[in-house]
Design a protein around this motif. Structure first.
Motif, PDB file in Angstrom:
ATOM      1  N   ASN A 114      -3.148  15.776  25.675  1.00 52.66           N
ATOM      2  CA  ASN A 114      -3.245  16.013  27.111  1.00 52.66           C
ATOM      3  C   ASN A 114      -2.103  16.891  27.611  1.00 52.66           C
ATOM      4  O   ASN A 114      -2.290  17.718  28.506  1.00 52.66           O
ATOM      5  CB  ASN A 114      -3.241  14.680  27.863  1.00 52.66           C
ATOM      6  CG  ASN A 114      -4.519  13.889  27.652  1.00 52.66           C
ATOM      7  OD1 ASN A 114      -5.599  14.457  27.523  1.00 52.66           O
ATOM      8  ND2 ASN A 114      -4.402  12.572  27.597  1.00 52.66           N
ATOM      9  N   PRO A 163      -8.311  13.186  32.185  1.00 52.51           N
ATOM     10  CA  PRO A 163      -7.339  13.689  31.203  1.00 52.51           C
ATOM     11  C   PRO A 163      -7.532  15.171  30.936  1.00 52.51           C
ATOM     12  O   PRO A 163      -8.670  15.665  30.880  1.00 52.51           O
ATOM     13  CB  PRO A 163      -7.632  12.846  29.958  1.00 52.51           C
ATOM     14  CG  PRO A 163      -8.265  11.602  30.482  1.00 52.51           C
ATOM     15  CD  PRO A 163      -9.050  12.016  31.700  1.00 52.51           C
ATOM     16  N   ASN A 164      -6.432  15.880  30.784  1.00 53.03           N
ATOM     17  CA  ASN A 164      -6.506  17.332  30.614  1.00 53.03           C
ATOM     18  C   ASN A 164      -7.268  17.739  29.368  1.00 53.03           C
ATOM     19  O   ASN A 164      -7.887  18.813  29.335  1.00 53.03           O
ATOM     20  CB  ASN A 164      -5.096  17.920  30.574  1.00 53.03           C
ATOM     21  CG  ASN A 164      -4.448  17.963  31.939  1.00 53.03           C
ATOM     22  OD1 ASN A 164      -5.130  18.101  32.952  1.00 53.03           O
ATOM     23  ND2 ASN A 164      -3.138  17.828  31.991  1.00 53.03           N
ATOM     24  N   SER A 165      -7.217  16.920  28.323  1.00 53.64           N
ATOM     25  CA  SER A 165      -7.937  17.263  27.102  1.00 53.64           C
ATOM     26  C   SER A 165      -9.446  17.321  27.347  1.00 53.64           C
ATOM     27  O   SER A 165     -10.140  18.162  26.780  1.00 53.64           O
ATOM     28  CB  SER A 165      -7.628  16.251  25.997  1.00 53.64           C
ATOM     29  OG  SER A 165      -7.993  14.935  26.397  1.00 53.64           O
TER      30      SER A 165
END
Length: 295
Positions: A114, A163-165
């Motif tokens: 992330n 989440p950024n992922s």
């Protein structure tokens, strides 16, 4: 037995002496951590001010601020460790981190994933704060992009933290990436209506609706022969924000219905034909009784 007790006593004395000897360093290390908190907040404010002056991109300013804050804490913690444990040098700490990096990587792989995805999102800027996006089943306005997660506010006033992922690896539909956005609105008119005249009236009506942009011009296309009507598709452009699209669509529908009524352009209901059979005997067809609803 006496020798064992004596050995334990000597070990406790040595341990107590080591703790007392290290106590000033530990106290000083704790003081450094408190000072680190102040320095990190100060660094964060300075980075924010500097970013506003130097960088035009809000995402890059946010990245500079967050990295400065994290770096201040990392430097302060390393310095506190060196003070608290004088025999442990900075090189030893770095070596220890290197030996434990594999275990830490497995334990915190989602956090690191992330973190890296957040940095790439802030650097590439596929979207910005205030943009309205759709990620998977979530839709809303971006409130904040951190190095761990992206926060969006839904149109119902709810906050979604993604989440950024997930954001980085999923298709993202940016609704406000362009200065204007098209809406397609279906409408059916009666088969007996002069098609060219009707299209001309509808185009002129849509063009006068508040919120409809003059460029690109509205369009009305005939798209097919329906069961009870000629199917038209009205295409017009508005500002990309959801509230603009929604409110303008309501005004367009009201204006089109009023224009059709004034021009005597029927908007037909679906028509069904009912057949009545007498006692199940095929071939006998009777018309519907008066007052029967054929809709």
């Amino acid at each position: 037995m006496t020798e064992l007790l004596q050995e334990i006593k000597l070990s406790l004395i040595r341990l107590t002496g080591s703790v007392i000897e290290s106590l000033p360093g530990i106290i000083f290390a704790i003081a450094i951590l408190f000072l680190t908190r102040y320095v990190a907040n100060l660094t964060k404010r300075l980075a924010t001010v500097t970013g506003k002056r130097v960088l035009k991109s809000h995402s890059l300013r946010s990245l500079l601020t967050q990295i400065s804050y994290v770096a201040s804490w990392v430097a302060g913690i390393l310095f506190a460790c060196v003070i608290a444990f004088p025999d442990l040098g900075l090189g030893d700490i770095v070596g220890l981190l290197g030996l434990g990096s594999v275990a830490i990587g497995f334990a915190f792989q989602d956090i690191f994933k992330n973190f890296l995805a957040g940095i790439l999102l802030l650097l590439n800027e596929p979207f910005r704060l205030g943009d309205q996006i759709i990620v998977n089943e979530y839709e809303g306005t971006i409130e904040e992009i951190t190095i761990r997660a992206t926060q969006i506010k839904t149109y119902q006033g709810e906050r979604i933290v993604i989440p950024n992922s997930i954001v980085f690896t999923s298709p993202v539909q940016v609704l406000t990436a362009m200065p204007h956005r098209r809406t397609d609105l279906a409408l059916g008119i009666d088969y007996n209506t002069p098609l060219t005249k009707a299209i001309d009236i509808l185009v002129k009506t849509v063009a006068t609706v508040p919120g409809v942009l003059p460029d690109p011009l509205p369009e009305v296309d005939a798209v097919g022969f329906g069961d009870s009507s000629i199917d038209l598709m009205i295409r017009y452009w508005t500002k990309p924000q959801k509230v603009q699209v929604r409110q303008t669509k309501t005004r367009v529908i009201i204006s089109l219905k009023t224009a059709c009524e004034q021009a005597e352009i029927p908007i037909p209901y679906p028509i069904r034909t009912l057949y009545y059979y007498n006692n199940g005997q095929e071939g006998e067809v009777f018309p519907p009784s008066p007052g029967t609803d054929l809709g």
